[in-house]
Scaffold this motif. Structure first.
Motif, PDB file in Angstrom:
ATOM      1  N   ALA A  88      43.190-133.381  68.938  1.00 25.46           N
ATOM      2  CA  ALA A  88      43.423-133.423  67.488  1.00 25.46           C
ATOM      3  C   ALA A  88      44.773-134.066  67.181  1.00 25.46           C
ATOM      4  CB  ALA A  88      43.352-132.024  66.890  1.00 25.46           C
ATOM      5  N   ALA A  89      45.800-133.732  67.955  1.00 27.99           N
ATOM      6  CA  ALA A  89      47.119-134.338  67.754  1.00 27.99           C
ATOM      7  C   ALA A  89      47.071-135.842  68.008  1.00 27.99           C
ATOM      8  CB  ALA A  89      48.148-133.671  68.669  1.00 27.99           C
ATOM      9  N   HIS A  90      46.329-136.255  69.033  1.00 32.84           N
ATOM     10  CA  HIS A  90      46.166-137.684  69.327  1.00 32.84           C
ATOM     11  C   HIS A  90      45.527-138.404  68.145  1.00 32.84           C
ATOM     12  CE1 HIS A  90      45.020-141.399  71.313  1.00 32.84           C
ATOM     13  NE2 HIS A  90      43.744-141.133  71.102  1.00 32.84           N
ATOM     14  N   ARG A  91      44.487-137.818  67.613  1.00 35.35           N
ATOM     15  CA  ARG A  91      43.761-138.455  66.506  1.00 35.35           C
ATOM     16  C   ARG A  91      44.575-138.489  65.215  1.00 35.35           C
ATOM     17  NH1 ARG A  91      37.800-136.040  68.015  1.00 35.35           N
ATOM     18  NH2 ARG A  91      37.476-137.458  69.776  1.00 35.35           N
ATOM     19  N   ALA A  92      45.619-137.705  65.121  1.00 37.49           N
ATOM     20  CA  ALA A  92      46.483-137.699  63.932  1.00 37.49           C
ATOM     21  C   ALA A  92      47.650-138.682  64.040  1.00 37.49           C
ATOM     22  CB  ALA A  92      47.031-136.289  63.700  1.00 37.49           C
ATOM     23  N   THR A  93      47.829-139.309  65.191  1.00 34.17           N
ATOM     24  CA  THR A  93      48.961-140.222  65.385  1.00 34.17           C
ATOM     25  C   THR A  93      48.766-141.520  64.623  1.00 34.17           C
ATOM     26  OG1 THR A  93      47.995-141.242  67.355  1.00 34.17           O
ATOM     27  CG2 THR A  93      49.458-139.319  67.701  1.00 34.17           C
ATOM     28  N   PRO A  94      49.854-142.194  64.270  1.00 35.18           N
ATOM     29  CA  PRO A  94      49.739-143.498  63.604  1.00 35.18           C
ATOM     30  C   PRO A  94      49.012-144.544  64.460  1.00 35.18           C
ATOM     31  CG  PRO A  94      51.958-142.622  63.334  1.00 35.18           C
ATOM     32  CD  PRO A  94      51.248-141.717  64.301  1.00 35.18           C
ATOM     33  N   HIS A  95      49.233-144.531  65.777  1.00 43.77           N
ATOM     34  CA  HIS A  95      48.560-145.537  66.607  1.00 43.77           C
ATOM     35  C   HIS A  95      47.048-145.300  66.655  1.00 43.77           C
ATOM     36  CE1 HIS A  95      50.027-142.477  69.529  1.00 43.77           C
ATOM     37  NE2 HIS A  95      48.865-142.662  70.120  1.00 43.77           N
ATOM     38  N   PHE A  96      46.608-144.036  66.643  1.00 42.93           N
ATOM     39  CA  PHE A  96      45.170-143.787  66.599  1.00 42.93           C
ATOM     40  C   PHE A  96      44.607-144.146  65.228  1.00 42.93           C
ATOM     41  CE2 PHE A  96      41.288-141.489  65.830  1.00 42.93           C
ATOM     42  CZ  PHE A  96      40.553-141.765  66.973  1.00 42.93           C
ATOM     43  N   GLN A  97      45.318-143.819  64.166  1.00 38.62           N
ATOM     44  CA  GLN A  97      44.856-144.152  62.819  1.00 38.62           C
ATOM     45  C   GLN A  97      44.707-145.666  62.652  1.00 38.62           C
ATOM     46  OE1 GLN A  97      43.805-141.893  60.453  1.00 38.62           O
ATOM     47  NE2 GLN A  97      44.044-140.467  62.155  1.00 38.62           N
ATOM     48  N   ASN A  98      45.638-146.427  63.211  1.00 44.32           N
ATOM     49  CA  ASN A  98      45.553-147.887  63.190  1.00 44.32           C
ATOM     50  C   ASN A  98      44.321-148.359  63.960  1.00 44.32           C
ATOM     51  OD1 ASN A  98      46.642-150.648  62.784  1.00 44.32           O
ATOM     52  ND2 ASN A  98      46.868-150.563  65.005  1.00 44.32           N
ATOM     53  N   TYR A  99      44.117-147.779  65.129  1.00 47.99           N
ATOM     54  CA  TYR A  99      42.949-148.102  65.953  1.00 47.99           C
ATOM     55  C   TYR A  99      41.653-147.797  65.188  1.00 47.99           C
ATOM     56  CZ  TYR A  99      39.235-146.804  69.218  1.00 47.99           C
ATOM     57  OH  TYR A  99      38.027-146.651  69.833  1.00 47.99           O
ATOM     58  N   ALA A 100      41.576-146.606  64.610  1.00 50.50           N
ATOM     59  CA  ALA A 100      40.365-146.187  63.905  1.00 50.50           C
ATOM     60  C   ALA A 100      40.044-147.110  62.729  1.00 50.50           C
ATOM     61  CB  ALA A 100      40.501-144.738  63.432  1.00 50.50           C
ATOM     62  N   ALA A 101      41.082-147.585  62.051  1.00 50.92           N
ATOM     63  CA  ALA A 101      40.875-148.478  60.907  1.00 50.92           C
ATOM     64  C   ALA A 101      40.401-149.863  61.339  1.00 50.92           C
ATOM     65  CB  ALA A 101      42.171-148.589  60.102  1.00 50.92           C
ATOM     66  N   ALA A 102      40.777-150.295  62.524  1.00 50.35           N
ATOM     67  CA  ALA A 102      40.485-151.662  62.954  1.00 50.35           C
ATOM     68  C   ALA A 102      39.288-151.806  63.884  1.00 50.35           C
ATOM     69  CB  ALA A 102      41.718-152.256  63.649  1.00 50.35           C
ATOM     70  N   VAL A 103      38.983-150.788  64.671  1.00 46.35           N
ATOM     71  CA  VAL A 103      38.006-150.941  65.749  1.00 46.35           C
ATOM     72  C   VAL A 103      36.600-151.273  65.256  1.00 46.35           C
ATOM     73  CG1 VAL A 103      37.357-148.503  66.025  1.00 46.35           C
ATOM     74  CG2 VAL A 103      37.333-150.066  68.004  1.00 46.35           C
ATOM     75  N   GLY A 104      36.189-150.754  64.122  1.00 43.03           N
ATOM     76  CA  GLY A 104      34.834-151.003  63.624  1.00 43.03           C
ATOM     77  C   GLY A 104      34.532-152.472  63.401  1.00 43.03           C
ATOM     78  N   GLY A 105      35.529-153.240  63.003  1.00 40.35           N
ATOM     79  CA  GLY A 105      35.334-154.671  62.815  1.00 40.35           C
ATOM     80  C   GLY A 105      35.376-155.470  64.097  1.00 40.35           C
ATOM     81  N   LEU A 106      35.812-154.821  65.182  1.00 39.69           N
ATOM     82  CA  LEU A 106      35.971-155.535  66.446  1.00 39.69           C
ATOM     83  C   LEU A 106      34.934-155.172  67.502  1.00 39.69           C
ATOM     84  CD1 LEU A 106      39.854-155.243  66.836  1.00 39.69           C
ATOM     85  CD2 LEU A 106      38.526-157.154  65.897  1.00 39.69           C
TER      86      LEU A 106
END
Length: 120
Positions: A88-106
């Motif tokens: 849960a802490a990992h998924r709340a990090t800025p780097h995970f949030q950036n990943y989550a926002a971008a990965v669907g298009g890639l």
């Protein structure tokens, strides 16, 4: 027998420890990502940017990025966390949030969240 005393060693001694007692709370995530056409380089960059900050997280025990030898558009992320709170802490990090926002298009992705059953 040679007349000596037969000594039996107990099957269990107080110093005996079960293997992987500490593994009982760990959580493993295996994610398989297949790049959308023409997006493999962007996906690799995105995934590569996750490695160092994820490894630096207090609850992260392992974070490895793999690329399929037979299909260079397919990547596998192998993660291990101390427990569900660390995930849960990992998924709340800025780097995970950036990943989550971008990965669907890639990429198309599949993630397995696993609990240990028999781990060496």
């Amino acid at each position: 027998m040679t007349g000596g005393t037969l000594r039996l060693r107990p099957a269990f001694t107080p110093t005996h420890r079960k293997r992987n007692v500490t593994m009982s709370r760990h959580v493993k995530i295996t994610a398989i990502l297949v790049a959308r056409p023409g997006k493999a380089a962007e996906l690799r960059t995105l995934l590569g940017g996750m490695t160092a900050p994820s490894r630096a997280e207090a609850g992260n025990l392992r974070y490895d990025l793999w690329q399929d030898q037979a299909d260079p558009d397919r990547f596998v992320i192998d993660e291990l966390y101390v427990d569900d709170d660390a995930v849960a802490a990992h998924r709340a990090t800025p780097h995970f949030q950036n990943y989550a926002a971008a990965v669907g298009g890639l990429a198309e992705r599949t993630a397995l969240v696993l609990n240990p059953v028999s781990v060496a």
